[in-house]
Design a protein around this motif. Structure first.
Motif, mmCIF file in Angstrom:
data_model
loop_
_atom_site.group_PDB
_atom_site.id
_atom_site.type_symbol
_atom_site.label_atom_id
_atom_site.label_comp_id
_atom_site.label_asym_id
_atom_site.label_seq_id
_atom_site.Cartn_x
_atom_site.Cartn_y
_atom_site.Cartn_z
ATOM 1 N N LEU A 273 57.906 35.738 49.331
ATOM 2 C CA LEU A 273 57.457 34.477 48.751
ATOM 3 C C LEU A 273 55.937 34.340 48.744
ATOM 4 O O LEU A 273 55.432 33.245 48.604
ATOM 5 N N ALA A 274 55.225 35.420 48.978
ATOM 6 C CA ALA A 274 53.778 35.349 48.886
ATOM 7 C C ALA A 274 53.400 34.913 47.474
ATOM 8 O O ALA A 274 54.014 35.340 46.499
ATOM 9 N N PRO A 275 52.399 34.036 47.342
ATOM 10 C CA PRO A 275 52.122 33.445 46.039
ATOM 11 C C PRO A 275 51.587 34.428 45.007
ATOM 12 O O PRO A 275 50.905 35.396 45.339
ATOM 13 N N VAL A 276 51.946 34.153 43.767
ATOM 14 C CA VAL A 276 51.407 34.873 42.620
ATOM 15 C C VAL A 276 50.596 33.881 41.810
ATOM 16 O O VAL A 276 51.113 32.849 41.380
ATOM 17 N N PHE A 277 49.314 34.157 41.626
ATOM 18 C CA PHE A 277 48.442 33.267 40.866
ATOM 19 C C PHE A 277 48.317 33.781 39.439
ATOM 20 O O PHE A 277 48.188 34.982 39.209
ATOM 21 N N GLN A 278 48.349 32.853 38.491
ATOM 22 C CA GLN A 278 48.259 33.244 37.095
ATOM 23 C C GLN A 278 47.336 32.297 36.350
ATOM 24 O O GLN A 278 47.379 31.074 36.528
ATOM 25 N N ALA A 279 46.488 32.845 35.514
ATOM 26 C CA ALA A 279 45.606 32.073 34.649
ATOM 27 C C ALA A 279 45.567 32.787 33.306
ATOM 28 O O ALA A 279 44.985 33.864 33.187
ATOM 29 N N GLY A 280 46.249 32.212 32.306
ATOM 30 C CA GLY A 280 46.359 32.902 31.026
ATOM 31 C C GLY A 280 47.123 34.199 31.212
ATOM 32 O O GLY A 280 48.195 34.215 31.807
ATOM 33 N N ASP A 281 46.555 35.295 30.729
ATOM 34 C CA ASP A 281 47.224 36.585 30.906
ATOM 35 C C ASP A 281 46.671 37.366 32.102
ATOM 36 O O ASP A 281 46.856 38.568 32.219
ATOM 37 N N LEU A 282 45.997 36.636 32.989
ATOM 38 C CA LEU A 282 45.465 37.229 34.217
ATOM 39 C C LEU A 282 46.388 36.861 35.378
ATOM 40 O O LEU A 282 46.683 35.692 35.598
ATOM 41 N N THR A 283 46.856 37.878 36.118
ATOM 42 C CA THR A 283 47.805 37.654 37.211
ATOM 43 C C THR A 283 47.328 38.354 38.472
ATOM 44 O O THR A 283 46.874 39.505 38.422
ATOM 45 N N LEU A 284 47.451 37.655 39.611
ATOM 46 C CA LEU A 284 47.098 38.234 40.901
ATOM 47 C C LEU A 284 48.253 37.984 41.853
ATOM 48 O O LEU A 284 48.614 36.841 42.121
ATOM 49 N N ASP A 285 48.849 39.068 42.333
ATOM 50 C CA ASP A 285 49.993 39.004 43.243
ATOM 51 C C ASP A 285 49.485 39.261 44.664
ATOM 52 O O ASP A 285 49.034 40.360 44.987
ATOM 53 N N THR A 286 49.565 38.232 45.527
ATOM 54 C CA THR A 286 49.007 38.373 46.874
ATOM 55 C C THR A 286 49.879 39.227 47.788
ATOM 56 O O THR A 286 49.422 39.647 48.848
ATOM 57 N N ALA A 287 51.129 39.461 47.405
ATOM 58 C CA ALA A 287 51.997 40.315 48.224
ATOM 59 C C ALA A 287 51.670 41.791 48.012
ATOM 60 O O ALA A 287 51.495 42.556 48.961
ATOM 61 N N SER A 288 51.572 42.185 46.746
ATOM 62 C CA SER A 288 51.319 43.596 46.422
ATOM 63 C C SER A 288 49.842 43.892 46.187
ATOM 64 O O SER A 288 49.450 45.047 46.089
ATOM 65 N N HIS A 289 49.029 42.822 46.074
ATOM 66 C CA HIS A 289 47.604 42.941 45.727
ATOM 67 C C HIS A 289 47.419 43.517 44.323
ATOM 68 O O HIS A 289 46.335 44.027 43.999
ATOM 69 N N GLU A 290 48.459 43.428 43.507
ATOM 70 C CA GLU A 290 48.352 43.927 42.141
ATOM 71 C C GLU A 290 47.682 42.893 41.255
ATOM 72 O O GLU A 290 47.967 41.697 41.342
ATOM 73 N N VAL A 291 46.789 43.348 40.404
ATOM 74 C CA VAL A 291 46.108 42.490 39.435
ATOM 75 C C VAL A 291 46.402 43.018 38.036
ATOM 76 O O VAL A 291 46.271 44.217 37.775
ATOM 77 N N LEU A 292 46.809 42.114 37.149
ATOM 78 C CA LEU A 292 47.076 42.476 35.761
ATOM 79 C C LEU A 292 46.176 41.648 34.852
ATOM 80 O O LEU A 292 46.033 40.441 35.033
#
Length: 224
Positions: A121-140
């Motif tokens: 349940l670690a948060p995933v932040f999204q702004a437009g087509d920008l995504t930051l997953d705090t669990a995996s540290h993946e950025v798209l």
């Protein structure tokens, strides 16, 4: 031990809640304004938040949408049904009207912690087509994975947590200093420049704006 954050500028109520929660075996964090709450949530991740609405600086209604992946119980003197509906639709897990019964509050806290005890349940932040997953540290960016350094990731996380705000350079340095002590006033500009280029190359647009003389913010068009 579960951690509960109390976000309330009423010191008497906050002290009362802290005493009760600690007796129940919870760890307690405190914030007294909306701005302080966001700073607290950048530094730590509580298991549940008790959020008052009438806060100095950013109001509880403004803070609520910025909280991702953490159950929030709103504690407010507002008793109007429509207020409750709006807050629940905005992301609140529950709502209690002040004054409230502490035994009922403890029961609702137990229910929320039980409901949200599942992993992942670690948060995933999204702004437009920008995504930051705090669990995996993946950025798209634009659906393309972007590899960032630890410092670049920390800067982006701060910006995406506060998409409508200009973050001053001094604030950025202060908030990321614990995780990235290598970032200094002289190197911050280069770190941000590298971050902007990586995101731009991946997503084909400018995601971060430099605000002359102040700091940086997410590009409003990219974040919408």
């Amino acid at each position: 031990m579960k951690t509960i954050a109390i976000i309330d500028d009423d010191i008497h109520i906050g002290d009362m809640l802290e005493e009760i929660l600690k007796k129940e075996g919870y760890a307690v964090l405190r914030a007294y304004s909306g701005t302080e709450a966001l700073y607290l949530l950048f530094r730590t991740r509580p298991d549940l938040i008790l959020l008052d609405l009438m806060l100095p600086g950013l109001s509880g209604e403004e803070v609520l949408p910025k909280i991702q992946g953490i159950p929030v119980i709103v504690l407010s003197a507002k008793a109007d049904v429509q207020d409750k509906v709006n807050l629940l639709l905005s992301g609140a897990a529950d709502y209690m009207t002040k004054p409230f019964d502490t035994k009922e509050l403890l029961a609702r806290i137990t229910v929320q912690l039980r409901t949200h005890s599942a992993p992942g349940l670690a948060p995933v932040f999204q702004a437009g087509d920008l995504t930051l997953d705090t669990a995996s540290h993946e950025v798209l960016a634009g659906g393309v994975s972007v590899r960032l350094t630890k410092t670049e990731y920390a800067i982006l996380k701060l910006l995406i947590q506060n998409p409508d705000q200009v973050i001053a350079k001094a604030v950025i340095l202060d908030r990321i200093s614990e995780d990235t002590p290598d970032c200094t006033d002289s190197s911050l500009k280069q770190h941000v420049s590298n971050l902007r280029k990586k995101l731009r190359d991946a997503g084909g647009q400018e995601y971060i704006d430099a605000v002359w003389g102040i700091g940086f913010k997410l590009n409003s068009s990219a974040a919408s």
